[in-house]
Design an enzyme around this catalytic site. Sequence first.
Site, PDB file in Angstrom:
ATOM      1  N   HIS A  32     -20.296  22.210  -5.737  1.00 28.62           N
ATOM      2  CA  HIS A  32     -21.473  21.341  -5.618  1.00 28.62           C
ATOM      3  C   HIS A  32     -21.576  20.382  -6.806  1.00 28.62           C
ATOM      4  O   HIS A  32     -21.695  19.160  -6.630  1.00 28.62           O
ATOM      5  CB  HIS A  32     -22.733  22.205  -5.531  1.00 28.62           C
ATOM      6  CG  HIS A  32     -23.997  21.423  -5.367  1.00 28.62           C
ATOM      7  ND1 HIS A  32     -24.535  21.120  -4.142  1.00 28.62           N
ATOM      8  CD2 HIS A  32     -24.838  20.859  -6.290  1.00 28.62           C
ATOM      9  CE1 HIS A  32     -25.635  20.409  -4.303  1.00 28.62           C
ATOM     10  NE2 HIS A  32     -25.845  20.253  -5.605  1.00 28.62           N
ATOM     11  N   GLU A  33     -21.503  20.948  -7.994  1.00 30.67           N
ATOM     12  CA  GLU A  33     -21.637  20.104  -9.188  1.00 30.67           C
ATOM     13  C   GLU A  33     -20.425  19.190  -9.372  1.00 30.67           C
ATOM     14  O   GLU A  33     -20.547  18.086  -9.905  1.00 30.67           O
ATOM     15  CB  GLU A  33     -21.824  20.983 -10.438  1.00 30.67           C
ATOM     16  CG  GLU A  33     -23.062  21.884 -10.400  1.00 30.67           C
ATOM     17  CD  GLU A  33     -24.353  21.107 -10.187  1.00 30.67           C
ATOM     18  OE1 GLU A  33     -24.418  19.919 -10.540  1.00 30.67           O
ATOM     19  OE2 GLU A  33     -25.311  21.705  -9.644  1.00 30.67           O
ATOM     20  N   HIS A  36     -21.139  15.921  -7.570  1.00 34.00           N
ATOM     21  CA  HIS A  36     -21.957  15.005  -8.386  1.00 34.00           C
ATOM     22  C   HIS A  36     -21.116  14.378  -9.504  1.00 34.00           C
ATOM     23  O   HIS A  36     -21.176  13.167  -9.753  1.00 34.00           O
ATOM     24  CB  HIS A  36     -23.127  15.772  -9.020  1.00 34.00           C
ATOM     25  CG  HIS A  36     -24.154  16.251  -8.038  1.00 34.00           C
ATOM     26  ND1 HIS A  36     -24.698  15.444  -7.079  1.00 34.00           N
ATOM     27  CD2 HIS A  36     -24.755  17.466  -7.912  1.00 34.00           C
ATOM     28  CE1 HIS A  36     -25.600  16.135  -6.382  1.00 34.00           C
ATOM     29  NE2 HIS A  36     -25.644  17.369  -6.879  1.00 34.00           N
TER      30      HIS A  36
END
Length: 558
Positions: A32-33, A36
Amino acid sequence: MSVLSSVFFSIGGFVSALIPFIVLLGVLIFIHELGHFMVARWCGVKVEVFSLGFGKKLLKWKRKDTLYCVSLFPLGGYVKMFGHEYGKEVAEKDRPIAFLHKKLWQRVAIVLAGPLMNFFLAVLIFAGLNIFVGEKRAFPVIGELAPSSVAAQSGLAYGDLILSIDDVPVKNIREVREIIFEKPDTLLDIKVQNLSQQVQTKKVLSQTGPATGKWGFLEKGGVIEGLTFFAAAAVLGVSDPNSPAGQAGLKTFDKVISVDGKKINTRKELFHILNSTPSSVSSWTLEIQREKDLKTIVLSRPQNDPEGEEAHHLGLIRSDLFIADLKTNGVAEKAGIKQGDFIFKLNGERLPSWSFLVEKIKNFKEQDGALEMEIKRQGQVKSFSLVPEIRKQMINGVEKKSYMLGIIAQSPLIPVGETYVEKSKNPVKALTFGVGKGLHWCAFLFVYIKKLVAGDISTKTLGGAITIGRAAYDSYSYGLEYFFRLMAILSVQLFLFNILPIPVFDGGHLLFYVIEFFNGAPLSIKKMIIAQQMGVLAVLFLLLFTTFNDLHNWLFTW
């Protein structure tokens, strides 16, 4: 020394149970990170911190402009971008690398990248499982039918293989159920092939009733009353230790693998073989599984035993009439009933099956008085007067109250038809399957949320970190296939959860950007701060609520 050993063993068990949970969360958060992070760098935003977890930094190292770290609490992570704080002035020379000074589409891309990476991860896992493991299916062979059921009265029988429904070919149980579900109150033409290899068409009337719908929830749809594709596994019940079966060394809950070299799956098959063996045969060689051990036992036929009822005279009966376990502090345990007891009479009548007992308990009325139960224990008959008590239980996501005695039977059901595996060696087809599976779970979760809001599903089904931890450990214990399936499903959940329009989540930021797009200017800092505070409160409430559910389900599961 024994106390210290016990303590170290407990600590070791806890740590080993914690590892799958940390690995599971670590992968989901990292992916997920990473989404980003990569899109932020691609858009020219300076990333100051990339952290797995929150709190104290356990490990950290710096590369170029970014500090990478692993923090104490693994329940999350974050990417800190330069110029991300509202209301904070950014020098003119630093604006090209500041998040809030990027174009709207770039900010949307950076925020959306995290959830999308979770969805992509789920797709890849589902695709990989489809290539290397596949999906298990069972051929639609009809199981044990109640003689009075609509299915049996319509001419369907045990062992019939369903070939088509209304001229639509079917290959497995799932396809049969889906077609019937979509056709309530319809006279169906069901083509079957019976055990004699004859192909026949039966006309069967479906009804409207509770059935498992497309998304796995109990809904109103088409059903054929009594139709099942399952039968009791060949698990033994030994009525008396002095019976021929008991004397041969057989025990209750032994599972028969084969008889005289012939593979056995169901209890019906086992009893058919024993009851149809010519009287000239004096014994059978049984391969059985007892817990994790395999054993070979020779079962001798009693002398002068009439043909046709060998199983009964041998002392073999249904295993579901034996008590496999007892609920702590339940009615049965308090009365003195024990594990392994054979229930053979209820209110003076011979007990035909476990389902018969369940119905009697379910329909119990206090004015009728106690249930009189007779059991056999090591050949000795004992009588008990039992008054069922009302307990709460979760059934298909709905909390219901029902009468219970606190006894558990062991009557595993297995599909009568052989199982097969559907898999794809074509990467494109596997990816298509993965996308379909990911979208399926998205739809499932939307339906779940809808039913949760409508009150059709209990809020007690919501779980948090403890539930995830237990699921991670259990799935890992079953095997990597189950662990990766859980990871894919949770990754889809993380995708959907993060795009919900709740401030502090990615979806909240996306909501701000939608408003900015239509207004032509960002929301005021004051409004965004208020929204963020409300979002924090909502998340804290959800965290506390799910933790309470976790603890309640863990400590007080009935």
